[in-house]
Design a protein around this motif. Structure first.
Motif, short mmCIF file in Angstrom:
data_model
loop_
_atom_site.label_atom_id
_atom_site.label_comp_id
_atom_site.label_asym_id
_atom_site.label_seq_id
_atom_site.Cartn_x
_atom_site.Cartn_y
_atom_site.Cartn_z
N VAL A 134 41.87 60.40 -48.73
CA VAL A 134 42.95 61.38 -48.58
C VAL A 134 43.17 62.22 -49.84
CG1 VAL A 134 44.08 59.94 -46.84
CG2 VAL A 134 44.81 59.77 -49.25
N ILE A 135 42.48 61.89 -50.94
CA ILE A 135 42.58 62.70 -52.17
C ILE A 135 41.47 63.74 -52.17
CG2 ILE A 135 42.49 62.70 -54.69
CD1 ILE A 135 43.50 59.85 -54.67
N ARG A 136 41.81 64.96 -52.52
CA ARG A 136 40.79 66.01 -52.61
C ARG A 136 39.83 65.72 -53.76
NH1 ARG A 136 41.56 68.72 -57.16
NH2 ARG A 136 43.66 69.01 -58.02
N PRO A 137 38.61 66.24 -53.71
CA PRO A 137 37.69 66.10 -54.84
C PRO A 137 38.33 66.63 -56.13
CG PRO A 137 36.52 66.92 -52.92
CD PRO A 137 37.99 66.93 -52.56
N GLY A 138 38.27 65.85 -57.16
CA GLY A 138 38.90 66.22 -58.42
C GLY A 138 40.34 65.79 -58.53
N GLY A 139 40.90 65.27 -57.44
CA GLY A 139 42.27 64.79 -57.48
C GLY A 139 42.38 63.46 -58.21
N ARG A 140 43.60 63.05 -58.48
CA ARG A 140 43.83 61.89 -59.34
C ARG A 140 44.55 60.76 -58.62
NH1 ARG A 140 43.24 63.09 -64.88
NH2 ARG A 140 42.75 65.28 -65.27
N PHE A 141 44.26 59.56 -59.10
CA PHE A 141 44.90 58.34 -58.60
C PHE A 141 45.48 57.59 -59.79
CE2 PHE A 141 44.90 53.80 -57.81
CZ PHE A 141 45.46 53.70 -56.54
N ALA A 142 46.68 57.04 -59.62
CA ALA A 142 47.27 56.19 -60.65
C ALA A 142 48.11 55.10 -59.99
CB ALA A 142 48.14 57.00 -61.62
N ALA A 143 48.03 53.91 -60.54
CA ALA A 143 48.80 52.79 -60.01
C ALA A 143 49.20 51.87 -61.15
CB ALA A 143 47.96 51.99 -58.99
N THR A 144 50.31 51.18 -60.96
CA THR A 144 50.71 50.13 -61.89
C THR A 144 50.71 48.79 -61.17
OG1 THR A 144 53.06 50.52 -61.39
CG2 THR A 144 52.14 51.59 -63.37
N ALA A 145 50.40 47.76 -61.92
CA ALA A 145 50.50 46.37 -61.46
C ALA A 145 50.91 45.54 -62.66
CB ALA A 145 49.17 45.88 -60.90
N TRP A 146 51.76 44.58 -62.43
CA TRP A 146 52.24 43.78 -63.55
C TRP A 146 51.09 43.14 -64.32
CZ3 TRP A 146 56.56 45.49 -64.79
CH2 TRP A 146 57.61 45.69 -63.88
N ALA A 147 51.20 43.13 -65.63
CA ALA A 147 50.24 42.43 -66.47
C ALA A 147 50.48 40.92 -66.34
CB ALA A 147 50.39 42.89 -67.92
N ALA A 148 49.77 40.13 -67.13
CA ALA A 148 49.91 38.68 -67.06
C ALA A 148 51.37 38.26 -67.19
CB ALA A 148 49.07 38.02 -68.15
N ARG A 149 51.76 37.32 -66.36
CA ARG A 149 53.16 36.88 -66.34
C ARG A 149 53.63 36.43 -67.72
NH1 ARG A 149 54.69 31.66 -65.50
NH2 ARG A 149 52.71 31.12 -64.51
N GLU A 150 52.77 35.83 -68.49
CA GLU A 150 53.15 35.30 -69.80
C GLU A 150 53.61 36.39 -70.76
OE1 GLU A 150 50.38 34.62 -68.17
OE2 GLU A 150 50.84 32.55 -67.55
N LEU A 151 53.28 37.65 -70.47
CA LEU A 151 53.68 38.76 -71.32
C LEU A 151 55.08 39.29 -71.00
CD1 LEU A 151 50.34 40.82 -71.33
CD2 LEU A 151 51.18 39.24 -73.09
N ILE A 152 55.68 38.78 -69.93
CA ILE A 152 56.94 39.35 -69.44
C ILE A 152 57.99 38.23 -69.36
CG2 ILE A 152 58.00 40.75 -67.62
CD1 ILE A 152 55.09 41.47 -66.74
N PRO A 153 58.83 38.10 -70.38
CA PRO A 153 59.77 36.96 -70.43
C PRO A 153 60.64 36.81 -69.18
CG PRO A 153 59.75 38.13 -72.52
CD PRO A 153 58.93 38.95 -71.57
N TYR A 154 61.05 37.93 -68.60
CA TYR A 154 61.91 37.83 -67.42
C TYR A 154 61.18 37.11 -66.29
CZ TYR A 154 65.09 39.02 -63.65
OH TYR A 154 65.97 38.93 -62.59
N PHE A 155 59.90 37.44 -66.09
CA PHE A 155 59.15 36.82 -65.01
C PHE A 155 58.72 35.40 -65.34
CE2 PHE A 155 58.02 41.37 -63.69
CZ PHE A 155 59.07 41.42 -62.78
N VAL A 156 58.55 35.07 -66.61
CA VAL A 156 58.32 33.69 -66.99
C VAL A 156 59.51 32.83 -66.56
CG1 VAL A 156 58.08 32.09 -68.93
CG2 VAL A 156 56.79 34.23 -68.92
N ALA A 157 60.71 33.32 -66.85
CA ALA A 157 61.92 32.60 -66.46
C ALA A 157 62.07 32.54 -64.95
CB ALA A 157 63.14 33.27 -67.09
#
Length: 271
Positions: A134-157
Motif C-alpha cells: 500500500v506504500i508507493r515506490p519511494g514511500g516511507r515506513f516507520a514503526a516503534t516497538a518497546w526495547a528490552a523490558r529491562e531498559l524500562i523501569p516502569y515495565f520491570v515493575a
C-alpha cells in the motif's frame, strides 16, 4: 470500587487506553512522524492505530490537502479513535482491518506508520508485505516497538505485578510486548522489499501522573490487567497497581508523580 488513591475502574478498555497510554505514547508519535518526513498534502496510514494517537498528529502535519487513514483489528479501539478525531483537519478514515489484510489499493499512501503494534502482529512478515503493497515506490515506513523490558523501569515493575497477580502464564504472555527486537523487525522489513532499513533506540524521560492512581489505571487498559480483573476481581488489580507503585518508590517525587525513561526501537525503511 475506589481505594484511597481515588482510582475507580470505569469506562471501556479503549476509553482507559486513550487516557492512560497517552503519557508514554505521545513523545514517540512525534519520532515516527519525523522519521517518515510528512509534508502538507501527504497520504498516510496509521497501522494498528489503537485510539488514533499517531493519526491525529499526522493529520495536523499533512493539513487539509492531505489524507489520513487508520486501521486496527479492534473495533472498540476504532470507535474510540473516530470519537476523538479532530474536526479542524482533514477527516481521518478509521477502518476495522487486520494488518495482514488491508482494504486499500496498491500504492495508496506516501507513508505508513505503526506505533507500538508490530510486536503483536500474528504474522509480521505478512503485515510488512501488506505495508509494502500500500506504500508507493519511494514511500516511507516507520514503526516503534518497546526495547528490552529491562531498559524500562516502569515495565520491570509492571511485569512483577502481572506475575504476582496474574501468574506465570500471564507473565509469559506479557513478554510478547517486548518481542520487537531489532533483528526480528529489520529482517522482516527487508524481506518485504524495503531498503535502507534501520533500527535505532530512542529514549524519552516521561512524566507520569501520581502513581497510586495511574499504575492500576494504566494496567486496567491492557489485556493483562483485564485478565487480572477476570480472575481476581478489581481488588487484585488495585493490589497489582500497588506493587508497581512500591517498586518505583525511588523514582517517585513527593507529590506522587514520577519521571521515568521509556525506550523503544524505531524501525524505518523506504519502499
Amino acid at each position: 470500587m475506589a481505594d484511597e488513591s481515588g482510582f475507580q475502574l470505569k469506562g471501556s478498555a479503549p476509553e482507559r487506553y486513550e487516557r492512560y497510554a497517552a503519557p508514554f505514547m505521545t513523545p514517540f508519535v512525534g519520532a515516527i512522524l519525523d522519521a517518515v518526513d510528512l509534508c502538507p498534502g501527504a497520504k498516510v496510514l496509521d497501522l494498528a492505530c489503537g485510539t488514533g494517537f499517531a493519526a491525529r498528529a499526522a493529520a495536523a502535519r499533512v493539513g487539509p490537502s492531505g489524507r489520513v487513514s487508520g486501521a486496527d483489528v479492534n473495533a472498540g479501539m476504532i470507535a474510540m479513535a473516530a470519537e476523538h478525531a479532530p474536526r479542524m483537519y482533514p477527516d481521518i478514515e478509521f477502518t476495522v482491518a487486520s494488518a495482514e489484510r488491508l482494504p486499500y489499493e496498491d500504492a495508496a499512501f506516501d507513508a505508513v506508520v505503526c506505533q507500538q503494534g508490530v510486536q503483536f502482529f500474528p504474522g509480521l512478515e505478512e503485515a510488512f508485505a501488506e505495508a509494502a503493497r500500500v506504500i508507493r515506490p519511494g514511500g516511507r515506513f516507520a514503526a516503534t516497538a518497546w526495547a528490552a523490558r529491562e531498559l524500562i523501569p516502569y515495565f520491570v515493575a509492571q511485569y512483577e505485578a502481572v506475575e504476582e497477580y496474574g501468574g506465570k502464564e500471564l507473565a509469559v504472555n506479557y513478554e510478547g510486548a517486548f518481542s520487537g527486537t531489532p533483528e526480528r523487525l529489520s529482517t522482516a522489513l527487508r524481506g518485504a522489499g524495503f531498503h535502507e532499513v534501520a533500527v535505532r533506540q530512542i529514549t524519552f524521560g516521561i512524566a507520569l501522573p501520581p502513581l497510586d492512581a495511574y499504575a492500576p489505571g494504566q494496567l486496567s487498559s491492557t489485556s493483562w490487567g483485564q485478565a487480572i480483573v477476570d480472575t481476581g476481581g478489581e481488588e487484585a488489580l488495585l493490589n497489582a497497581g500497588r506493587v508497581v507503585h512500591a517498586r518505583l518508590t525511588n523514582h517517585t517525587a513527593p507529590d506522587g508523580t514520577a519521571t521515568l525513561p521509556f525506550t523503544a526501537n524505531l524501525l524505518t525503511g523506504i519502499r
